[in-house]
Design an enzyme around this catalytic site. Structure first.
Site, PDB file in Angstrom:
ATOM      1  NE  ARG A   1      -3.857   2.003   2.600  1.00 52.00           N
ATOM      2  CZ  ARG A   1      -3.798   2.954   3.541  1.00 52.00           C
ATOM      3  NH1 ARG A   1      -2.780   2.982   4.411  1.00 52.00           N
ATOM      4  NH2 ARG A   1      -4.731   3.879   3.639  1.00 52.00           N
TER       5      ARG A   1
ATOM      6  CG  ASN B   1      -4.623   7.127   5.548  1.00 55.66           C
ATOM      7  OD1 ASN B   1      -4.583   5.910   5.653  1.00 55.66           O
ATOM      8  ND2 ASN B   1      -4.266   7.949   6.535  1.00 55.66           N
ATOM      9  CD  GLU B   2      -5.773   6.605   9.706  1.00 55.81           C
ATOM     10  OE1 GLU B   2      -5.571   7.705  10.287  1.00 55.81           O
ATOM     11  OE2 GLU B   2      -5.113   5.591   9.953  1.00 55.81           O
TER      12      GLU B   2
ATOM     13  CG  HIS C   1      -6.482   2.154   9.001  1.00 53.66           C
ATOM     14  ND1 HIS C   1      -5.983   3.382   8.606  1.00 53.66           N
ATOM     15  CD2 HIS C   1      -6.674   1.440   7.858  1.00 53.66           C
ATOM     16  CE1 HIS C   1      -5.889   3.406   7.282  1.00 53.66           C
ATOM     17  NE2 HIS C   1      -6.316   2.233   6.815  1.00 53.66           N
TER      18      HIS C   1
ATOM     19  CE1 TYR D   1      -1.306   1.469  13.643  1.00 55.33           C
ATOM     20  CE2 TYR D   1      -3.218   2.493  12.606  1.00 55.33           C
ATOM     21  CZ  TYR D   1      -1.915   2.030  12.532  1.00 55.33           C
ATOM     22  OH  TYR D   1      -1.215   2.111  11.356  1.00 55.33           O
TER      23      TYR D   1
ATOM     24  CD  GLU E   1      -2.558   3.151   8.085  1.00 53.86           C
ATOM     25  OE1 GLU E   1      -2.415   3.446   9.303  1.00 53.86           O
ATOM     26  OE2 GLU E   1      -2.603   4.000   7.180  1.00 53.86           O
TER      27      GLU E   1
ATOM     28  CD1 TRP F   1       2.657   2.953  10.242  1.00 54.65           C
ATOM     29  CD2 TRP F   1       1.515   3.218   8.331  1.00 54.65           C
ATOM     30  NE1 TRP F   1       2.983   4.192   9.752  1.00 54.65           N
ATOM     31  CE2 TRP F   1       2.292   4.389   8.572  1.00 54.65           C
ATOM     32  CE3 TRP F   1       0.746   3.160   7.175  1.00 54.65           C
ATOM     33  CZ2 TRP F   1       2.292   5.466   7.705  1.00 54.65           C
ATOM     34  CZ3 TRP F   1       0.729   4.248   6.323  1.00 54.65           C
ATOM     35  CH2 TRP F   1       1.498   5.386   6.590  1.00 54.65           C
TER      36      TRP F   1
END
Length: 545
Positions: A86, A163-164, A230, A232, A259, A288
């Protein structure tokens, strides 16, 4: 006046000829129900290549827009076993714009290295909350401006619009804005698979993407959209990860983990469960990131200073650990003639061991052969009939670290070719490590973090309270009421009756003085579920808290 007699009835042959002519004219005027796919497509919740092969992304993110001189990283990423990268791009609103010529070069490098290219505009990150962030509509305009670089690349490129695209402010607008951006690209003639990121800085903690994914997918006239979450700090438990991904799978909506990391400033993501569940459900993941992180998250670098020979602990975990890239990635079939190469390499030679210590050993084996070339080798540990990935190598040797002292370890090797075919397993070698010094002191914290009928999730914090590092360990305990582990991350578990033994994973093997590592697991339980009261580390008793 003469009356004309009625015409004679038509002969059967004439009727048949007329009907045949009408049928043929219908075939000519009626278009086929569905045109052949241009490239990647979504079908029944799965991402397929044009040839119909199921494709599961296994790769990483690379920050190209900030490090345009590091384009050689794509070759290094491929050499570690990835099938996808990516690539971070900019539309020029926040960072230097990547023009059509640069995008063309990125795609060319991806294809040269037999990687599928996911291209994303990073300027949308945290829109509504992050100063200077741009809209999805602006990102769509950028893709249209570089469309010449993307045309005809539908077999190789997935367009990740932005992105995001929302932070934690006004994120409910994500649904309408995402639909509009998809339709803008389709109206402009884009036939590519489109990927869309979640709001809430990509983590969708408010479930806006999860709860509206079906309507967003339906808004794509090509029905060719993939959703990206994503993971996290929001995803710090196995239950959260499993529930989120399974909801998409159950709804037959395509989802990838676009991610994730092993740590983050907003919490500690459960990377082991992310990898395990993605493998179980055959979902893609993209860690990531390769290198170049700053601003306090340098720990997310997979290699140090873009050097492929300096894997960090995160890099070792993602590339070479259990359910990692080296063990699970399969190259896109488009690079081998839509699956034409299905012949695996020959088995490597049986490995031999040298340099054996209390926690490490070096294995060497004879090379495998393959008509299209061997691209790498996977080393596995064998215990009780179960294989566990240990490491990968592009050479016919590998040094294994983090082994438990005074323990017999059995290893074998597989070879891989460029098409992702895996060889038969080599013969096995058993290595017995020498005794290691016991830690001067150790402590264990045990707690139940969640429970359900007949099962529970637990956490063990293993602390080194001594003055020197622990290099390689085995933790043992006895469950008091026949609890049985069903899954464990942070190590490799074996269980005989109520007795449990956990050998360190490569990324948890070293515990510095005054440091700790954390293990997580799921297990079956009785109604009472009492906690174990005694633990030993490398044979030494540990205090329990």
């Amino acid at each position: 006046m003469r009356v004309r007699p009625p015409p004679p009835p038509p002969r059967l042959a004439t009727v048949a000829a007329t009907l045949l002519a009408l049928f043929l004219s219908f075939l000519v005027l009626t278009p086929p129900a569905q045109a052949a796919p241009t490239g990647f497509r979504v079908q029944n919740g799965r991402l397929l290549e044009a040839g119909g092969n199921d494709f599961v992304m296994r790769g990483v993110n690379h920050a190209h827009t900030w490090f345009p001189d590091r384009i050689s990283s794509l070759a290094h990423i491929k050499a570690k076993g990835a099938n996808t990268v990516r690539v971070v791009l900019s539309n020029g609103d926040r960072w230097t714009r990547n023009d059509a010529a640069d995008v063309t070069n990125v795609i060319s490098q991806c294809k040269q290295n037999r990687l599928i290219c996911v291209l994303e505009v990073h300027d949308t990150t945290g829109y509504g909350e992050q100063s200077g962030a741009t809209t999805l509509s602006r990102a769509a305009d950028y893709w249209i401006s570089v469309q010449s670089a993307l045309a005809g690349q539908e077999d190789y490129v997935i367009v990740n619009i932005g992105n995001e695209p929302y932070g934690n402010t006004n994120y409910t607008a994500w649904t309408a804005d995402t639909k509009a951006a998809i339709q803008k690209l389709r109206n402009a003639g884009f036939d590519h698979t489109i990927m869309v990121d979640a709001p809430n800085w990509g983590q969708d903690w408010a479930f806006t993407m999860r709860d509206n994914a079906a309507s967003v997918f339906a808004a794509d006239p090509d029905a060719n959209t993939v959703f990206s979450i994503h993971m996290y700090g929001v995803f710090d438990t196995a239950a959260e990860i499993t529930d989120y991904l399974n909801r998409f799978v159950t709804a037959k909506l395509p989802i990838v983990v676009g991610e994730f990391g092993h740590d983050h400033s907003d919490g500690n993501p459960d990377e082991d469960t992310i990898l395990a569940v993605a493998q179980q459900l055959r979902l893609g993941y993209l860690g990531w990131s390769w290198s170049g992180n700053g601003g306090g998250v340098e720990y997310l670098d997979m290699v140090t200073n873009f050097d492929p020979n300096q894997l960090t602990s995160w890099g070792r975990r993602l590339f070479n650990g259990v359910n990692g890239i080296a063990a699970t990635a399969k190259e896109a079939a488009v690079y081998s003639g839509n699956g034409g190469d299905t012949t695996p390499p020959t088995a490597p030679g049986t490995p031999t061991a040298s340099g054996v210590t209390s926690s490490s050993a070096t294995l060497t084996w004879a090379a495998a052969s393959d008509a299209t070339g061997v691209t790498g080798y996977d080393v596995v540990r064998i215990s009780g009939g179960t294989e566990t990935a240990v490491t990968s190598s592009t050479r016919t040797t590998a040094t294994l670290t983090g082994l438990s002292p005074a323990t017999a370890h059995t290893f074998a090797v597989y070879a891989r070719d460029a098409a992702g075919n895996r060889s038969p397993r080599s013969g096995t070698v058993t290595v017995t490590t020498s005794p290691g010094g016991s830690p001067s002191a150790c402590g264990v914290g045990y707690r139940v973090t969640g429970s359900w009928q007949g099962g529970f999730q637990g956490e063990i914090v293993l602390r080194n309270t001594g003055t020197s590092a622990i290099n390689g360990w085995t933790l043992r305990w006895t469950f008091p009421d026949s609890q049985r582990i069903t899954n464990l991350w942070g190590g490799t578990a074996s269980q005989s009756g109520s007795e449990v033994s956990v050998a360190a994973a490569s990324y948890t093997a070293t515990i510095p003085a005054s440091g700790s590592v954390t293990l997580g697991f799921t297990a079956t339980r009785s109604a009472a579920n009492p906690s174990p009261t005694a633990f030993t580390l490398n044979g030494a008793d540990c205090s329990v808290s």
